[in-house]
Design a protein around this motif. Structure first.
Motif, PDB file in Angstrom:
ATOM      1  N   LEU A  63       0.818  -1.211   0.000  1.00 16.63           N
ATOM      2  CA  LEU A  63       0.000   0.000   0.000  1.00 16.63           C
ATOM      3  C   LEU A  63       0.853   1.263   0.000  1.00 16.63           C
ATOM      4  CD1 LEU A  63      -2.777  -1.290   2.393  1.00 16.63           C
ATOM      5  CD2 LEU A  63      -3.027  -0.766  -0.055  1.00 16.63           C
ATOM      6  N   ALA A  64       1.972   1.234   0.690  1.00 18.01           N
ATOM      7  CA  ALA A  64       2.879   2.386   0.677  1.00 18.01           C
ATOM      8  C   ALA A  64       3.535   2.543  -0.693  1.00 18.01           C
ATOM      9  CB  ALA A  64       3.936   2.232   1.764  1.00 18.01           C
ATOM     10  N   ALA A  65       3.854   1.440  -1.344  1.00 18.11           N
ATOM     11  CA  ALA A  65       4.474   1.499  -2.681  1.00 18.11           C
ATOM     12  C   ALA A  65       3.535   2.145  -3.695  1.00 18.11           C
ATOM     13  CB  ALA A  65       4.873   0.098  -3.136  1.00 18.11           C
TER      14      ALA A  65
ATOM     15  N   MET B 228       5.629  -3.957  -6.286  1.00 14.13           N
ATOM     16  CA  MET B 228       5.961  -4.412  -4.935  1.00 14.13           C
ATOM     17  C   MET B 228       5.169  -5.670  -4.597  1.00 14.13           C
ATOM     18  SD  MET B 228       7.718  -4.228  -2.152  1.00 14.13           S
ATOM     19  CE  MET B 228       8.506  -2.612  -2.094  1.00 14.13           C
ATOM     20  N   ARG B 229       3.913  -5.691  -4.975  1.00 11.51           N
ATOM     21  CA  ARG B 229       3.079  -6.856  -4.719  1.00 11.51           C
ATOM     22  C   ARG B 229       3.686  -8.087  -5.380  1.00 11.51           C
ATOM     23  NH1 ARG B 229      -0.585 -10.036  -6.927  1.00 11.51           N
ATOM     24  NH2 ARG B 229      -2.349 -10.733  -5.707  1.00 11.51           N
ATOM     25  N   ALA B 230       4.066  -7.958  -6.642  1.00  8.01           N
ATOM     26  CA  ALA B 230       4.663  -9.080  -7.370  1.00  8.01           C
ATOM     27  C   ALA B 230       5.953  -9.545  -6.698  1.00  8.01           C
ATOM     28  CB  ALA B 230       4.918  -8.689  -8.823  1.00  8.01           C
ATOM     29  N   ALA B 231       6.772  -8.599  -6.271  1.00  9.05           N
ATOM     30  CA  ALA B 231       8.030  -8.954  -5.614  1.00  9.05           C
ATOM     31  C   ALA B 231       7.776  -9.708  -4.311  1.00  9.05           C
ATOM     32  CB  ALA B 231       8.862  -7.695  -5.347  1.00  9.05           C
ATOM     33  N   LEU B 232       6.817  -9.245  -3.538  1.00 11.71           N
ATOM     34  CA  LEU B 232       6.523  -9.903  -2.264  1.00 11.71           C
ATOM     35  C   LEU B 232       5.813 -11.241  -2.474  1.00 11.71           C
ATOM     36  CD1 LEU B 232       5.520  -6.864  -0.020  1.00 11.71           C
ATOM     37  CD2 LEU B 232       7.749  -8.012  -0.230  1.00 11.71           C
ATOM     38  N   MET B 233       5.026 -11.354  -3.520  1.00 11.89           N
ATOM     39  CA  MET B 233       4.377 -12.637  -3.819  1.00 11.89           C
ATOM     40  C   MET B 233       5.421 -13.682  -4.220  1.00 11.89           C
ATOM     41  SD  MET B 233       1.111 -12.428  -3.213  1.00 11.89           S
ATOM     42  CE  MET B 233       0.142 -13.555  -4.177  1.00 11.89           C
TER      43      MET B 233
ATOM     44  N   LEU C 238      13.629  -7.098   4.187  1.00  7.41           N
ATOM     45  CA  LEU C 238      13.288  -7.645   2.869  1.00  7.41           C
ATOM     46  C   LEU C 238      12.575  -6.590   2.029  1.00  7.41           C
ATOM     47  CD1 LEU C 238      12.959 -10.227   0.959  1.00  7.41           C
ATOM     48  CD2 LEU C 238      10.647 -10.289   1.907  1.00  7.41           C
ATOM     49  N   VAL C 239      11.640  -5.886   2.648  1.00  3.95           N
ATOM     50  CA  VAL C 239      10.905  -4.839   1.935  1.00  3.95           C
ATOM     51  C   VAL C 239      11.862  -3.761   1.436  1.00  3.95           C
ATOM     52  CG1 VAL C 239       9.231  -2.965   2.229  1.00  3.95           C
ATOM     53  CG2 VAL C 239       8.695  -5.263   3.071  1.00  3.95           C
ATOM     54  N   ALA C 240      12.793  -3.337   2.266  1.00  2.00           N
ATOM     55  CA  ALA C 240      13.758  -2.314   1.864  1.00  2.00           C
ATOM     56  C   ALA C 240      14.610  -2.803   0.703  1.00  2.00           C
ATOM     57  CB  ALA C 240      14.642  -1.926   3.045  1.00  2.00           C
ATOM     58  N   ALA C 241      15.047  -4.064   0.750  1.00  2.00           N
ATOM     59  CA  ALA C 241      15.856  -4.624  -0.338  1.00  2.00           C
ATOM     60  C   ALA C 241      15.052  -4.682  -1.631  1.00  2.00           C
ATOM     61  CB  ALA C 241      16.361  -6.017   0.051  1.00  2.00           C
ATOM     62  N   GLU C 242      13.795  -5.107  -1.543  1.00  2.00           N
ATOM     63  CA  GLU C 242      12.946  -5.169  -2.742  1.00  2.00           C
ATOM     64  C   GLU C 242      12.683  -3.769  -3.281  1.00  2.00           C
ATOM     65  OE1 GLU C 242      12.209  -7.752  -4.509  1.00  2.00           O
ATOM     66  OE2 GLU C 242      12.900  -9.255  -3.085  1.00  2.00           O
ATOM     67  N   ALA C 243      12.480  -2.809  -2.393  1.00  2.00           N
ATOM     68  CA  ALA C 243      12.250  -1.422  -2.828  1.00  2.00           C
ATOM     69  C   ALA C 243      13.444  -0.913  -3.633  1.00  2.00           C
ATOM     70  CB  ALA C 243      11.991  -0.531  -1.619  1.00  2.00           C
ATOM     71  N   LYS C 244      14.641  -1.195  -3.147  1.00  2.00           N
ATOM     72  CA  LYS C 244      15.844  -0.755  -3.867  1.00  2.00           C
ATOM     73  C   LYS C 244      15.939  -1.433  -5.226  1.00  2.00           C
ATOM     74  CE  LYS C 244      18.359   0.625   0.210  1.00  2.00           C
ATOM     75  NZ  LYS C 244      19.369   0.332   1.195  1.00  2.00           N
TER      76      LYS C 244
ATOM     77  N   GLY D 114      13.794   0.226  -7.671  1.00  2.00           N
ATOM     78  CA  GLY D 114      14.094   1.630  -7.938  1.00  2.00           C
ATOM     79  C   GLY D 114      13.241   2.591  -7.137  1.00  2.00           C
ATOM     80  N   LEU D 115      12.687   2.118  -6.029  1.00  2.00           N
ATOM     81  CA  LEU D 115      11.860   2.986  -5.195  1.00  2.00           C
ATOM     82  C   LEU D 115      12.715   3.707  -4.164  1.00  2.00           C
ATOM     83  CD1 LEU D 115       8.854   0.583  -4.485  1.00  2.00           C
ATOM     84  CD2 LEU D 115       9.120   2.241  -6.328  1.00  2.00           C
ATOM     85  N   ASP D 116      12.176   4.754  -3.621  1.00  2.00           N
ATOM     86  CA  ASP D 116      12.801   5.468  -2.525  1.00  2.00           C
ATOM     87  C   ASP D 116      12.463   4.681  -1.256  1.00  2.00           C
ATOM     88  OD1 ASP D 116      13.296   7.155  -0.325  1.00  2.00           O
ATOM     89  OD2 ASP D 116      12.790   8.961  -1.462  1.00  2.00           O
ATOM     90  N   ALA D 117      13.410   3.886  -0.778  1.00  2.00           N
ATOM     91  CA  ALA D 117      13.169   2.993   0.364  1.00  2.00           C
ATOM     92  C   ALA D 117      12.870   3.769   1.640  1.00  2.00           C
ATOM     93  CB  ALA D 117      14.361   2.061   0.567  1.00  2.00           C
ATOM     94  N   ASP D 118      13.506   4.914   1.827  1.00  2.00           N
ATOM     95  CA  ASP D 118      13.239   5.714   3.026  1.00  2.00           C
ATOM     96  C   ASP D 118      11.804   6.253   3.002  1.00  2.00           C
ATOM     97  OD1 ASP D 118      15.801   5.295   4.039  1.00  2.00           O
ATOM     98  OD2 ASP D 118      16.603   7.089   3.049  1.00  2.00           O
ATOM     99  N   ARG D 119      11.390   6.739   1.855  1.00  2.00           N
ATOM    100  CA  ARG D 119      10.014   7.225   1.723  1.00  2.00           C
ATOM    101  C   ARG D 119       9.030   6.083   1.933  1.00  2.00           C
ATOM    102  NH1 ARG D 119       6.966   9.339  -3.723  1.00  2.00           N
ATOM    103  NH2 ARG D 119       4.929   9.541  -2.741  1.00  2.00           N
TER     104      ARG D 119
END
Length: 174
Positions: free
Chosen positions: A94-96, A105-110, A120-126, A129-134
């Motif tokens: 939802l944040a993504a 993000m959903r596909a990555a986590l699935m 894990l979420v931070a690694a997938e965000a990177k 290409g997402l802003d992991a801090d945001r």
């Protein structure tokens, strides 16, 4: 006994039909993430948990069906019912969405195996290409929690006790 069972089944079907009728607008809330054709003439509402093995197994076929039929609108209802990792995953997807990356993000986590953690979420965000801090900040936003709470309440009202659960918005059956 057969007559009693049939009567009970009829009462359950009527209760489900009534619950779905009451929840028609909540099933496709504008605040929900949408995949497929946003203007599609068939709306499939999917209650899922990113940690659910059955959801993971169903996802490729459902994704393919939505890609092949351009008239399907897929409404996602994050339903974190399998523990703390599920909540982390739902908050992350939802944040993504705020970075236009809900489905990525959903596909990555699935695809992820094991527990879903903030690391894990931070690694997938990177990787995405997402802003992991945001993303981390947005995961803590009260609106994200409110969306999850609304999904849990709706699932409860509909008698959904597990995932995956699908509803055709025009249907009277789960």
């Amino acid at each position: 006994i057969d007559a009693l069972r049939a009567d009970e089944s009829a009462r359950e079907a009527a209760a489900t039909k009534a619950a779905l009728a009451r929840a028609k607008t909540q099933l496709a809330d504008p605040a929900d993430p949408v995949g497929g054709n946003p203007a599609g003439d068939v709306t499939v509402v999917e209650f899922y948990d990113v940690r659910c093995g059955y959801c993971k197994k169903l996802d490729p076929d459902l994704t393919r069906a939505v890609a092949e039929d351009r008239n399907i609108r897929r409404v996602y209802k994050d339903l974190p019912i399998l523990g703390p990792g599920s909540v982390v995953g739902a908050r992350a997807t939802l944040a993504a969405r705020r970075q236009n990356a809900y489905e990525k993000m959903r596909a990555a986590l699935m695809r992820a195996s094991g527990d879903i953690t903030p690391a894990l979420v931070a690694a997938e965000a990177k990787k995405l290409g997402l802003d992991a801090d945001r993303l981390a900040r947005d995961m803590d936003d009260p609106e994200v929690k409110a969306r999850i709470d609304a999904n849990l309440a709706l699932a409860n009202a509909l008698g959904i006790q597990g995932t995956p659960a699908m509803v055709d918005r025009k249907s009277t059956r789960l």
